[in-house]
Enzyme design. Sequence first.
Site, PDB file in Angstrom:
ATOM      1  N   ARG A 269      -0.765   1.810  13.054  1.00 62.36           N
ATOM      2  CA  ARG A 269      -1.294   0.563  12.499  1.00 62.36           C
ATOM      3  C   ARG A 269      -1.191   0.444  10.979  1.00 62.36           C
ATOM      4  NH1 ARG A 269      -7.886   0.633  12.930  1.00 62.36           N
ATOM      5  NH2 ARG A 269      -8.268   2.656  12.019  1.00 62.36           N
ATOM      6  N   HIS A 270      -0.405   1.295  10.329  1.00 67.08           N
ATOM      7  CA  HIS A 270      -0.240   1.192   8.877  1.00 67.08           C
ATOM      8  C   HIS A 270       1.189   0.822   8.511  1.00 67.08           C
ATOM      9  CE1 HIS A 270      -4.049   3.488   8.813  1.00 67.08           C
ATOM     10  NE2 HIS A 270      -4.228   2.868   7.668  1.00 67.08           N
TER      11      HIS A 270
ATOM     12  N   GLU B  60       0.538   4.199   0.674  1.00 64.70           N
ATOM     13  CA  GLU B  60      -0.247   5.202   1.371  1.00 64.70           C
ATOM     14  C   GLU B  60       0.688   5.935   2.334  1.00 64.70           C
ATOM     15  OE1 GLU B  60      -4.258   4.839   4.038  1.00 64.70           O
ATOM     16  OE2 GLU B  60      -3.674   3.109   2.837  1.00 64.70           O
TER      17      GLU B  60
ATOM     18  N   ARG C 244       0.851  -1.195   0.000  1.00 66.44           N
ATOM     19  CA  ARG C 244       0.000   0.000   0.000  1.00 66.44           C
ATOM     20  C   ARG C 244       0.887   1.247   0.000  1.00 66.44           C
ATOM     21  NH1 ARG C 244      -5.058  -2.186   2.299  1.00 66.44           N
ATOM     22  NH2 ARG C 244      -5.115  -4.111   1.090  1.00 66.44           N
TER      23      ARG C 244
ATOM     24  N   ARG D 158      -1.542  -6.991  12.105  1.00 66.51           N
ATOM     25  CA  ARG D 158      -2.564  -6.408  12.984  1.00 66.51           C
ATOM     26  C   ARG D 158      -3.140  -7.451  13.925  1.00 66.51           C
ATOM     27  NH1 ARG D 158      -6.461  -1.993   9.946  1.00 66.51           N
ATOM     28  NH2 ARG D 158      -4.765  -0.646   9.234  1.00 66.51           N
TER      29      ARG D 158
END
Lengths: 472, 472
Positions: B252-253, B246, B244, B446
């Site tokens: 949590r990313h 992002e 990702r 996670r």
Amino acid sequence: MKMIQSAEKHAERVFVKVSDLSHCKKDAQVWVRGRVHTSRCKGKQCFLVLRQQSSTVQCLLAVNEHISKQMVKFSGSIPRESIIDLKAKVVLVEQRIESCTEQTLELHVLELFLLSAAKAQLPLQIEDASRPEKSDDPEALKIRVNQDTRLDNRVLDLRTPANQAIFRLEAGVCKLFRDVLTAKGFTEIHTPKIISAASEGGANVFTVSYFKDSAYLAQSPQLYKQMAIAADFDKVFTVGAVFRAEDSNTHRHLTEFVGLDLEMAFKYHYHEVLDTIGNTFTEMFKGLRDNYAKEIAAVGQQYNVEPFKFLEPPLKLEFAQAVAMLREAGVQMDDEEDLSTPSEKLLGRLVKAKYDTDFYILDKFPLAVRPFYTMPDPANAKYSNSYDMFMRGEEILSGAQRIHDPEYLIERAKLHAIDLSKIAAYIDAFRYGCPPHAGGGIGMERVVMLYLGLDNIRKTSMFPRDPKRLTP
Amino acid sequence: MKMIQSAEKHAERVFVKVSDLSHCKKDAQVWVRGRVHTSRCKGKQCFLVLRQQSSTVQCLLAVNEHISKQMVKFSGSIPRESIIDLKAKVVLVEQRIESCTEQTLELHVLELFLLSAAKAQLPLQIEDASRPEKSDDPEALKIRVNQDTRLDNRVLDLRTPANQAIFRLEAGVCKLFRDVLTAKGFTEIHTPKIISAASEGGANVFTVSYFKDSAYLAQSPQLYKQMAIAADFDKVFTVGAVFRAEDSNTHRHLTEFVGLDLEMAFKYHYHEVLDTIGNTFTEMFKGLRDNYAKEIAAVGQQYNVEPFKFLEPPLKLEFAQAVAMLREAGVQMDDEEDLSTPSEKLLGRLVKAKYDTDFYILDKFPLAVRPFYTMPDPANAKYSNSYDMFMRGEEILSGAQRIHDPEYLIERAKLHAIDLSKIAAYIDAFRYGCPPHAGGGIGMERVVMLYLGLDNIRKTSMFPRDPKRLTP
């Protein structure tokens, strides 16, 4: 039937798998879901072959109190590969139905629902894509589906019994690899695929744009496996994507494949690791032979496959022995020269003839043909503590004892004229105490291809990637 | 000792694991390999704590017929974290040794060999990195090792007992996921990470240079899982890297993580799949509780962890119920609005208070907040056949029934103003008959973070990748 949108549960309908129909009582009423494999209507009757994965059963629709004339006609018009639900009666037949896998029974249809219609024109026929590749059948050879058509329409191609079997066996290879190593005390780890520096010198590496910077795709998890060893995980394995930006258009190269990698600390001799890997293969081969006989047989229905032979414990030869065997067979080569692809294949045949095994280990490769981090042989400076493993004469694993001493690693890197600044992080991993260790990387698709005796690695990668193919 | 280059096998040396020393006979002579955790010399004696993974044992070197004065001095000078081999006698002690995991015995050293020396100056001390994070210990808080120092020196940081436990439990999560699904009849598949078109619209996707072209890194294996369903594999899962692009710098990313993905054909209602996934989590939670108690306890030694609570079968709520609970707690939101991160967390607390579970399923998300391929709810056009699952109030799975009808898929894509030419391959996968199906994708790191109640996903990724970190 209306598109299934989960409006109803139909919990009262008991579905039976086609392969379980023979366990049903005579005249039992069942529900079955499958694809229209073929259909043929004649007057008031329609014969339809229903396929579910690799199983097929003959179904009969005849005009009667349940089935209207329109229904028979409609059934005959359903395109092949469409998915239907049938309510039917299981009827035993006197004459075996040779064209189906369920040969002792047929289904007399009471209700039929069309769930998902296929296009009327298919880019390939499952029957053609499933045809045996025997050379004594000129008719079959004519209508073979070529590989690009197969791969372009992979969703259809994967429905053949051979492909259903290949990818179930492939799942078995991964499961066995993990289960055998877990039982031996290995821990599974996950290593990053995006890395900041090209791990092995920068050739053949894919570049990724990473926010405002550039990064690379890992060609192997080796550095990370070694860091896990330096971090006290003792024995580790990892299963994951590996990337090679190599413009090789051969039967055995992919640009992306699944690596089965392992690394293990040892006490005093890397043969502790070599024997562990050898035994892991033995256990995998036994597991495949014992648990995947049905899949192996299904692949054999389409492709000419000789059973895979192996010895227990596996045959272990030294590189110098291999060179001697090759020279005896007329090959001219130097002591410190790597095996060419033709020599590799010839050696496989020589080993098979002499030892009757399709798997063997070649130990003590010349130091000159291995990477800088390979531990030299302490007894003979020409050789190294490194090894390859082969299946049916093709390399499927490459491994070695790695140099765990940072100073010696620097010395070896300098001899290879490697820019030390680019491998600083790699060397630093060994500065806080690291046990001696060895490991190896296995090409998963190659193992499946060679275990089954297939001729192309694209047959064992579900969605293969090569320099010319990025789809589907 | 000379660098171990596999010159000798020393087969006569029987090594004992530190954690097995208590099973040795009194006065037994053993070989042990481990790291110098601490050492302290006083005159003719040297006390040394040997660490092996998470186990520690006290060792005594005293000048005697086996050990010279120089040897004692040398032992005291070995840098912490160096690896040594000891030949020693197992001696029972009367007073428990509180500072070691082996409290009833010590080793009286007969021989000592230094195998791999660590640098004298370490960037972090294992003792500091292992210190409990209890807020009632001001001394410990002062010398906490910050996260970047840990990650920059991951090879050292991973040696703490908590990290040794976290990554062994993580291996357990993957093993349980696969074993539970394999037992349910799922087949493991492998999906390509390099793709020709951005799978979900092109935002947040990494670009790869692919020979003379450009390609992308897959944000999810979804299309490929769905193709496997259309290709008759019926139930599939895959474990692999997901990317990702992002620019999210949160707890949590990650830009690269491990996806635990599954997809399953169903008969009439996607709850067949929802219940299968729910039961898979239940089985995983039971497996972790029953087989990883030691690891959970080791993590609890350093971090404040509340035991993870779950119900069997899992709690299932509808989105509208969640909105009602949130409104009752004072949150203002529309019926068709997605959950904000604070609402998600608050909902987790409300659910925990009311139902005493850290895991629950939220079904029937508003159609407006889900992707175009999500099947609308047949009973209420505002909602959809989609679901998220939560652990300790954070989303760990997102999934749905997918639209399996190509014409309806086109209709929905048009409503979302999606360029049909870019998703032609996706739509074509459903043109040759496809059963109704549903699935989901789980963020592996996670699950580990939230199961253990940790505060940052970087604690559960061995070599984490985020917008600012690409090393080690």
